[in-house]
Structures are given as structure tokens and as C-alpha cells.
Design an enzyme around this catalytic site. Sequence first.
Site, short mmCIF file in Angstrom:
data_model
loop_
_atom_site.label_atom_id
_atom_site.label_comp_id
_atom_site.label_asym_id
_atom_site.label_seq_id
_atom_site.Cartn_x
_atom_site.Cartn_y
_atom_site.Cartn_z
N CYS A 84 3.85 9.80 5.96
CA CYS A 84 3.64 8.37 5.68
C CYS A 84 4.94 7.78 5.15
O CYS A 84 6.01 8.34 5.35
CB CYS A 84 2.48 8.16 4.71
SG CYS A 84 2.81 8.68 3.01
N CYS A 91 1.70 -5.34 -2.69
CA CYS A 91 2.44 -6.01 -1.61
C CYS A 91 3.56 -5.13 -1.07
O CYS A 91 4.00 -5.31 0.06
CB CYS A 91 2.98 -7.36 -2.09
SG CYS A 91 4.28 -7.25 -3.33
#
Length: 435
Positions: free
Chosen positions: A390, A221
Site C-alpha cells: 500500500c 485527507c
Amino acid sequence: MEKELVKEIAELRKLLHEKENKLAALRREKEILQSYGLSNNEVCKYSRQILIPEINIKGQVKIKNSSVLIVGAGGLGCPSALYLAGAGVGCIGIVDYDDVEVNNLHRQLLFTEDNIGTPKVDAAAEFITRLNRNVKIIPYKLQLSSSNALQVIENYDIVLDCTDNVATRYLLNDACVLSGKPLVSGSALKFEGQLTVYNYKGPCYRCIFPTPPAPYTVTNCGDGGVVGAAVGTIGLLQALEALKIILEMPGVLTRRLLLFDGTETTFRNIKLRPKNLNCAICGNNRTIHKLIDYEQFCGAKANDKNPDLKILRDDERVTVEDYHKMYNSQLTPHILIDVRSPEEFEICQIKNSINVPFTEIEKDGCLALIEAEVNKRQQEDDIVEVFVLCRRGNDSQNAVKRLQKYFDNPNVKIRDIEGGIHAWSRKFDPLFPIY
């Protein structure tokens, strides 16, 4: 004088009568407690569930005498702990190695802003104690490992897996099999969730997943995001399954996998394969007799905090400091590809970067976009420098591998930026949020 004496005697008799009544009430409560195992206060507190035929007084006593271990005080563990305590589970252990952070608060509702920086297990224990002082809360601020898992788990009747990483799932499964404990396993991501019960009249986790997935295919998550109400739904259902096991009710979610879709508000049950007779931990001829090194087995850390993959050579990577020098000097013309999701790219971005999400990078349209940029640059320079960025330097490494295969050209030099946008924020631009 005589009237005052009579009045005083009357008042003393009244006080004596009141004390006798209180003493009688305490005796009756003691008798009830001895007979049923519950005090008057407990009967009153849990009356709404005692009225349910499947529970009644005997079931409530079972709940009171039970113990549950919750591993992970996050989006799953918080609602599980809250409702198990509310139901009157006698002893709840909570395991978590982490401290409360601001990004926990949207889904981990045992915590408040005042708890930021404090151990999760302590904050959770304090909250639950205020809710129900009859429940014994045992906090464990530690990371479960092969060296301590069995010693902790053996003290509890049921274990709830409320974690967010594969290595700990295998660890908990094996420890529960070796100690004979049911394992209520939940997970959630974005708007979706899954739930099942292992090692309870059915298969264990290894029966279904004998080998772990590749580390780069697993999303937690912290990377994929999660809706608080969705993960809370699964956490509540974990508490419900634990109560059903305590009460020895039928219908426990074993040999079935519950799939929850929060976008459509649907629940589906998928039938799982039966217990694997050749399972390495619970089969007839098992090969695992003690806990192993689960980080080595899974090729990933046994936590969900900032995974640090290393799949590129040193010469295929560049530090954020070195890239910053190139970026500022403009002496090295290059292409910067940001492979974060569009939602992350919208939060913050380095100027002139091109957003090509990692999940889309091998699609024809995205490759054509990158190729067009490379061809444009090759008209000016023989060697084309391509840097990939990223969030934390993990997806960028996988993206480099994929782009290297596609371009397979010594004149196209593709490298990733170590540490990603987090490192850039810490070193050079504190206005970029570390999310």
C-alpha cells in the site's frame, strides 16, 4: 526685507494652524476611541460590517476584545484565521506542530512556495500581520497534549478544532468542557465537509461519540484526498460561527450538524441528540475530571502524520529491502497485490503488481481475481507467496488480515511489505513520488 518677514510669519501661522487642526483631529479620535472603543481607522476598516444591524459599533468592539484559538493551521485553519483577522478579532492564537510542505499549498492559502520548510504558525502569523496589524497573533509551534492543552486554551474565549485526527478531537473537547469554552468543530474529506459547535448551549463531542472509532476505519485527507475549495468552505463557516458566538447571536450551529456536499453544492442540517446527562465529561455524574492519555484512549496517534499501525506479527511482514532482493532475483515466484486506490496506482506502480483497492478487496469480483492468480501459481509451486503493498504499510496490514481469513490455507503465505510504496521510493526508486 519687510515683505520677506511678513511672508515668513504667514507661513509659520499656516503651519501652526495645520498642527492645531491635526491636534484637534487626534483629540476627536481619542474621544471617539474612549466613547466607542474604536479608532477612526478601525471604523473605516470595518465599516462594511459595522453597517450590519446585528453587528454595529458595539458588536465590532466585542469582536475587537475577543480572542480565538485555532488548533491546526491546515486547510480549515488557514481560511478561518484569514477571515477572523479580517473581521478584526483582537487576538488569534494558532497552534500547529508542523512545517509547510509542498502538498499543503493547494488548500492552505496562507502559505506560498517560499514558506516551504518553515513552521506553519510563523508563516501564518507573518501573512495575517500583513493583512491586519491591529490583530495580535500568537503562534504556538507545538502539539497539544494532556500536559499543555488547558494552559493554552484558558487564555481564549473560543476554540476552533481545525485538526484531522480523532485523538486531538477528544483532547480538545475535554479541555474545552473543563475550561468552559465553546468548541467550533470542522472536518472535510474529498468534496465533503461537516461542521458543528460543541459545548455551547448543547452537547459536547463525547455526548455524541462516547467511544472512539477503530483506528483503521478513520480516513484523513492525507490518505483520502481533499478538494481545497471544499475544506476552505468549512473553514470559512467555522470563522462565521465563531463570530456569531462572539456577537451572542441566535442561530449558532449547536445541537445541529451541517453536512456539505461539494459535488452537488448542497447543505443539509441534521439534528443532534441533546446533551447526554450520563456523559463522562459533562454529565451529572462525570467520571473524567482531568485530561487523559488520548492516544491510548483512541488507539491512534494524536496527529495526522504518517500513522504507523502494527496489527501483524513480524513473521507476517517483510521489509522493503528483503522484498527488493526477491523481486530482483526472481528466485521466489510470487503475487504482488497493490491495494492503493486506482488514482494512486496511476501515479506510480511496481512492475507486474495487481491493483486491488483496499476498499474493494472483500468484494466477490476482487477475491475471484486474487484466487485465480493463486490457483495459477499453485499449478507451478506448492507454496504460493502473496505480498501486499500500500502507500505506507497500514492498509496492507488490514488487507493481509482479510485475505488470510478468505484463503485459510497454510500453502498460501500472505505477508505485507513494511513502509509501502513510500519506503520503496526512498530506498530504491526515487522517481516514484512521495505523495
